[in-house]
Design a protein around this motif. Structure first.
Motif, mmCIF file in Angstrom:
data_model
loop_
_atom_site.group_PDB
_atom_site.id
_atom_site.type_symbol
_atom_site.label_atom_id
_atom_site.label_comp_id
_atom_site.label_asym_id
_atom_site.label_seq_id
_atom_site.Cartn_x
_atom_site.Cartn_y
_atom_site.Cartn_z
ATOM 1 N N UNK A 42 -15.736 -0.064 7.771
ATOM 2 C CA UNK A 42 -15.526 -1.208 6.881
ATOM 3 C C UNK A 42 -15.314 -0.760 5.442
ATOM 4 N N UNK A 43 -16.135 0.173 5.008
ATOM 5 C CA UNK A 43 -16.056 0.641 3.620
ATOM 6 C C UNK A 43 -14.695 1.223 3.307
ATOM 7 N N UNK A 44 -14.227 2.111 4.171
ATOM 8 C CA UNK A 44 -13.001 2.837 3.860
ATOM 9 C C UNK A 44 -11.749 2.050 4.228
ATOM 10 N N UNK A 45 -11.845 1.123 5.166
ATOM 11 C CA UNK A 45 -10.744 0.192 5.404
ATOM 12 C C UNK A 45 -10.484 -0.614 4.140
ATOM 13 N N UNK A 46 -11.553 -1.068 3.503
ATOM 14 C CA UNK A 46 -11.395 -1.850 2.275
ATOM 15 C C UNK A 46 -10.767 -1.021 1.163
ATOM 16 N N UNK A 47 -11.185 0.240 1.042
ATOM 17 C CA UNK A 47 -10.648 1.095 -0.022
ATOM 18 C C UNK A 47 -9.146 1.268 0.117
ATOM 19 N N UNK A 48 -8.693 1.686 1.306
ATOM 20 C CA UNK A 48 -7.273 2.010 1.483
ATOM 21 C C UNK A 48 -6.400 0.768 1.591
ATOM 22 N N UNK A 49 -6.900 -0.303 2.215
ATOM 23 C CA UNK A 49 -6.088 -1.513 2.339
ATOM 24 C C UNK A 49 -5.937 -2.224 0.997
ATOM 25 N N UNK A 50 -6.983 -2.165 0.156
ATOM 26 C CA UNK A 50 -6.886 -2.784 -1.164
ATOM 27 C C UNK A 50 -5.846 -2.083 -2.023
ATOM 28 N N UNK A 51 -5.820 -0.744 -1.963
ATOM 29 C CA UNK A 51 -4.813 0.006 -2.712
ATOM 30 C C UNK A 51 -3.414 -0.393 -2.256
ATOM 31 N N UNK A 52 -3.221 -0.578 -0.952
ATOM 32 C CA UNK A 52 -1.909 -0.962 -0.419
ATOM 33 C C UNK A 52 -1.491 -2.348 -0.879
ATOM 34 N N UNK A 53 -2.468 -3.218 -1.142
ATOM 35 C CA UNK A 53 -2.162 -4.611 -1.489
ATOM 36 C C UNK A 53 -2.083 -4.856 -2.988
ATOM 37 N N UNK A 54 -2.253 -3.823 -3.815
ATOM 38 C CA UNK A 54 -2.326 -4.039 -5.263
ATOM 39 C C UNK A 54 -1.040 -4.631 -5.842
ATOM 40 N N UNK A 55 0.118 -4.142 -5.420
ATOM 41 C CA UNK A 55 1.374 -4.667 -5.974
ATOM 42 C C UNK A 55 1.588 -6.134 -5.620
ATOM 43 N N UNK A 56 1.464 -6.542 -4.337
ATOM 44 C CA UNK A 56 1.582 -7.976 -4.024
ATOM 45 C C UNK A 56 0.536 -8.825 -4.741
ATOM 46 N N UNK A 57 -0.671 -8.270 -4.892
ATOM 47 C CA UNK A 57 -1.727 -8.974 -5.620
ATOM 48 C C UNK A 57 -1.299 -9.262 -7.058
ATOM 49 N N UNK A 58 -0.796 -8.245 -7.712
ATOM 50 C CA UNK A 58 -0.410 -8.388 -9.114
ATOM 51 C C UNK A 58 0.714 -9.401 -9.273
ATOM 52 N N UNK A 59 1.683 -9.359 -8.344
ATOM 53 C CA UNK A 59 2.809 -10.292 -8.426
ATOM 54 C C UNK A 59 2.366 -11.733 -8.180
ATOM 55 N N UNK A 60 1.461 -11.929 -7.226
ATOM 56 C CA UNK A 60 1.058 -13.286 -6.855
ATOM 57 C C UNK A 60 0.102 -13.910 -7.875
ATOM 58 N N UNK A 61 -0.852 -13.121 -8.361
ATOM 59 C CA UNK A 61 -1.861 -13.648 -9.271
ATOM 60 C C UNK A 61 -1.487 -13.497 -10.744
ATOM 61 N N UNK A 62 -0.379 -12.787 -11.028
ATOM 62 C CA UNK A 62 0.124 -12.595 -12.390
ATOM 63 C C UNK A 62 -0.963 -11.994 -13.293
#
Length: 480
Positions: free
Chosen positions: A1-21
């Protein structure tokens, strides 16, 4: 759980930034809030697991992690998402040392324990490996919100299985150390905050200097309290042993290089090669898969060649893998990258599990929880230092290198300044056709050159660590 969150969050950073501005400085804290909470609280959580029961603290951590993941799934603002990540960090601080202490307590024989810890470490690598792949699929088919449902599913399953399969254990004579817990948490938290925030705002800012001052004062007070306490949260006298200190340092260096190499590779694949999140996750598999497979055999390698040879070899391979990534050019294919990723993955597998086992085996069984918390703290500190140091190196060098390349291509200095400032804020509009073509060539060249400097540092650090490893690590350290 810990490391899934680490690597998946890094992968989602660009879509996050675009969606939440959200700004780049805020985006840093989407992933860093998790790391700050883990590294600050992992020692205290290890103590609580000894006092209250390791299974109980582990189960509570999983429950809190599941809740935090669900809140992140529902988050509609950067503030709520950062708060959810901090909550998951608190939970991970409980899960990591408690789970390792459970494994250590279950297997009394040092050789069996080393094998079990190797499997524990392999699961960490499995989390790192599946995180980007699953995140890529979910980002492609659903949205970034769905990325956080992965840990909700894992958490619910774990909550059911833990009472059925895990026996309770605790330290029979451990005493509460409130002053040590508070001072240790403040010392580590303030230093970690300064490292993370300083990378974004600059290390000469008054708030950063103040944070380091608070950390220094708290650290001095922590040392005084722990040396006088009859049952300290952290037995500082262990650090008089050069071998124990070396193992802790190896834990930090390993994760600095491992997470740093991973982050720089993700930046290359997404910003230079323009790969999707799913493709990026798949292309990282040579590193993660090698880590998972070799970790399963790490215990056998230690028994055959010894802990010092195994760890030294791992450091050399990790450094060599980072250097091999220098072959990746701005317009080269993936063939120039995967050998370096594979070698770095093999090197990390020879480091994580053996160094963790060496730390746990170096203390009496009743102190396994403290040793587990200590090695996890140093590893998490390395996980913070890797992105902070290497990421800051890349982001500060890229504008200068881009400006130099634009100038050498004949772009006037004032116009080059405007282009660099626009790219720094995510804008490339308003360029003439010829200037746009020049930028399209200069930008990947400058960014790759900046990444090369990051990979170079990521290679030098583990190679430098081979010297104290060869000098101070002793076989009897792990045979006590």
């Amino acid at each position: 759980m810990t490391f899934v969150n680490v690597s998946s969050t890094i992968s989602a950073l660009s879509p996050l930034q675009d969606d939440l501005h959200i700004s780049s400085s805020t985006l840093v804290w989407v992933s860093s809030a998790f790391s700050l909470a883990v590294v600050s609280l992992v020692l205290s959580a290890g103590t609580l697991s000894d006092l209250l029961g390791r299974r109980r603290v582990f189960w509570a951590g999983v429950a809190l992690f599941t809740l935090g993941s669900f809140i992140a799934f529902l988050a509609g603002s950067a503030g709520l998402l950062i708060a959810a990540q901090a909550l998951m960090g608190v939970a991970a601080a409980a899960v990591l040392p408690a789970s390792l202490a459970i494994v250590s307590h279950t297997f009394a024989d040092p050789h069996e324990r080393t094998g079990a810890i190797s499997i524990w470490a392999s699961c960490a690598g499995l989390g790192l490996a599946i995180g980007p792949v699953v995140a890529g699929v979910l980002l492609d088919q659903v949205s970034w919100h769905a990325v956080f449902l992965t840990d909700v599913v894992i958490g619910l399953i774990t909550l059911v299985l833990t009472p059925l399969l895990v026996s309770e254990s605790r330290h029979p004579t451990r005493r509460f150390d409130p002053a040590g817990m508070v001072l240790g948490t403040v010392a580590v938290a303030s230093a970690t905050y300064a490292i993370i925030e300083g990378g974004a705002t600059g290390y000469a800012e008054p708030t950063i200097i103040a944070a380091y001052a608070v950390s220094a004062v708290s650290l001095v007070a922590f040392v005084r309290v722990e040396l006088r306490h009859g049952d300290p949260m952290l037995e500082l006298r262990l650090f008089r042993n050069a071998s124990f200190t070396t193992v802790m340092s190896i834990g930090a260096v390993t994760m600095l290089a491992f997470v740093g190499i991973s982050l720089l590779t993700v930046l290359y694949l997404e910003r230079v090669a323009h790969d999707s999140a799913l493709t990026t996750g798949v292309k990282l598999l040579p590193m993660f898969a090698a880590y998972i497979v070799i970790s399963a055999f790490a215990a056998r390698l230690v028994r055959r060649f010894g802990i010092a040879v195994t760890l030294t070899t791992g450091l050399v391979l990790m450094g060599g893998g980072a250097f091999a990534l220098l072959a990746a050019g701005p317009f080269s294919g993936y063939g120039a990258m995967w050998p370096g990723l594979f070698v770095a993955g093999v090197g990390s597998a020879l480091l994580v599990a053996p160094s963790t086992a060496a730390a746990v085996n170096s203390v009496p069984p009743l102190q396994a929880g403290m040793a587990a918390a200590s090695v996890n703290m140093f590893r998490q500190l390395g996980s913070v230092l890797g992105p902070s140091i290497l990421g800051t190196l890349v982001t500060t060098r890229f504008p200068r290198l881009l400006h130099d390349r634009l100038a050498s291509a004949g772009v006037p200095a004032g116009r080059a300044d405007d282009v660099v400032a626009g790219i720094a804020h995510g804008s490339t509009g308003g360029l003439t056709a010829s200037l746009a073509h020049t930028v399209s060539l200069a930008s990947p060249q400058a960014f790759t050159a900046a990444l090369h400097q990051g990979w170079l540092v990521a290679g030098i650090v583990p190679l430098a660590m081979t010297v104290p490893t060869a000098l101070f690590l002793r076989r009897r350290h792990t045979a006590a």
